[in-house]
Design an enzyme around this catalytic site. Structure first.
Site, PDB file in Angstrom:
ATOM      1  N   ASP A  36       0.827  -1.197   0.000  1.00 17.53           N
ATOM      2  CA  ASP A  36       0.000   0.000   0.000  1.00 17.53           C
ATOM      3  C   ASP A  36       0.869   1.258   0.000  1.00 17.53           C
ATOM      4  O   ASP A  36       0.462   2.292  -0.505  1.00 17.53           O
ATOM      5  CB  ASP A  36      -0.930   0.005   1.219  1.00 17.53           C
ATOM      6  CG  ASP A  36      -2.051  -0.996   1.042  1.00 17.53           C
ATOM      7  OD1 ASP A  36      -2.998  -0.668   0.320  1.00 17.53           O
ATOM      8  OD2 ASP A  36      -1.960  -2.104   1.589  1.00 17.53           O
ATOM      9  N   ASN A  84       1.698  -2.940   4.170  1.00 19.55           N
ATOM     10  CA  ASN A  84       0.753  -3.749   3.415  1.00 19.55           C
ATOM     11  C   ASN A  84      -0.244  -4.368   4.380  1.00 19.55           C
ATOM     12  O   ASN A  84      -0.129  -4.220   5.605  1.00 19.55           O
ATOM     13  CB  ASN A  84       1.497  -4.837   2.624  1.00 19.55           C
ATOM     14  CG  ASN A  84       0.637  -5.480   1.557  1.00 19.55           C
ATOM     15  OD1 ASN A  84      -0.065  -4.807   0.814  1.00 19.55           O
ATOM     16  ND2 ASN A  84       0.685  -6.793   1.483  1.00 19.55           N
ATOM     17  N   LYS A  85      -1.179  -5.109   3.832  1.00 21.54           N
ATOM     18  CA  LYS A  85      -2.211  -5.806   4.611  1.00 21.54           C
ATOM     19  C   LYS A  85      -1.604  -6.528   5.816  1.00 21.54           C
ATOM     20  O   LYS A  85      -0.555  -7.141   5.729  1.00 21.54           O
ATOM     21  CB  LYS A  85      -2.906  -6.805   3.684  1.00 21.54           C
ATOM     22  CG  LYS A  85      -3.910  -7.687   4.338  1.00 21.54           C
ATOM     23  CD  LYS A  85      -4.418  -8.720   3.338  1.00 21.54           C
ATOM     24  CE  LYS A  85      -5.101  -9.812   4.130  1.00 21.54           C
ATOM     25  NZ  LYS A  85      -5.005 -11.099   3.499  1.00 21.54           N
TER      26      LYS A  85
END
Length: 135
Positions: A21, A31-32
């Site tokens: 991201d 990120n996730k």
């Protein structure tokens, strides 16, 4: 998702590729949630760990991952579940002890030392060379 480390330990994974991201200028990657865990397991089992992301995710004004704000979602997503009961009515049910609290981060940050390379539309870069991707 949760079987990743086990599968790596069994040599059933030869490379790990994740998205991003946001990428800090030093190569740290947000990120996730769970991405950091995959990176740690990959390092433990000597499996290359790559991040695939467009150069638009690289933030050269962000020096490192500690400066990336982490979004926390509602703790209710962890504490409650919804479903249909035996009478066909939708119910919300507490799935833990009534006095429990929860944290629900949406993202984590993977430090550059765990990343083999960053794959962009301009090529694959070592994390420390990420500035070359945006020039």
């Amino acid at each position: 998702d949760n079987a990743g480390a086990y599968l790596m330990s069994q040599r059933k994974v030869d490379t790990v590729r994740v998205g991003a991201d946001r990428i800090a200028s030093n190569g740290d990657v947000a990120n996730k949630i769970g991405t950091l865990e995959k990176a740690i397991a990959a390092k433990e089992y000597d499996i290359p760990f790559y991040v695939a992301a467009p150069t638009s995710t690289i933030d050269m004004n962000c020096p490192d991952g500690s400066k990336i704000p982490i979004e926390y979602r509602s703790k209710d997503e962890v504490l409650y579940q919804e479903g249909i009961d035996e009478e066909g009515k939708r119910r919300r049910v507490l799935v833990c002890s009534p006095w429990s609290d929860a944290l629900n981060p949406a993202f984590d940050v993977t430090p550059v030392r765990l990343i083999t390379g960053i794959i962009t539309e301009r090529g694959i870069f070592r994390p420390g060379e990420i500035g070359r991707a945006v020039k």
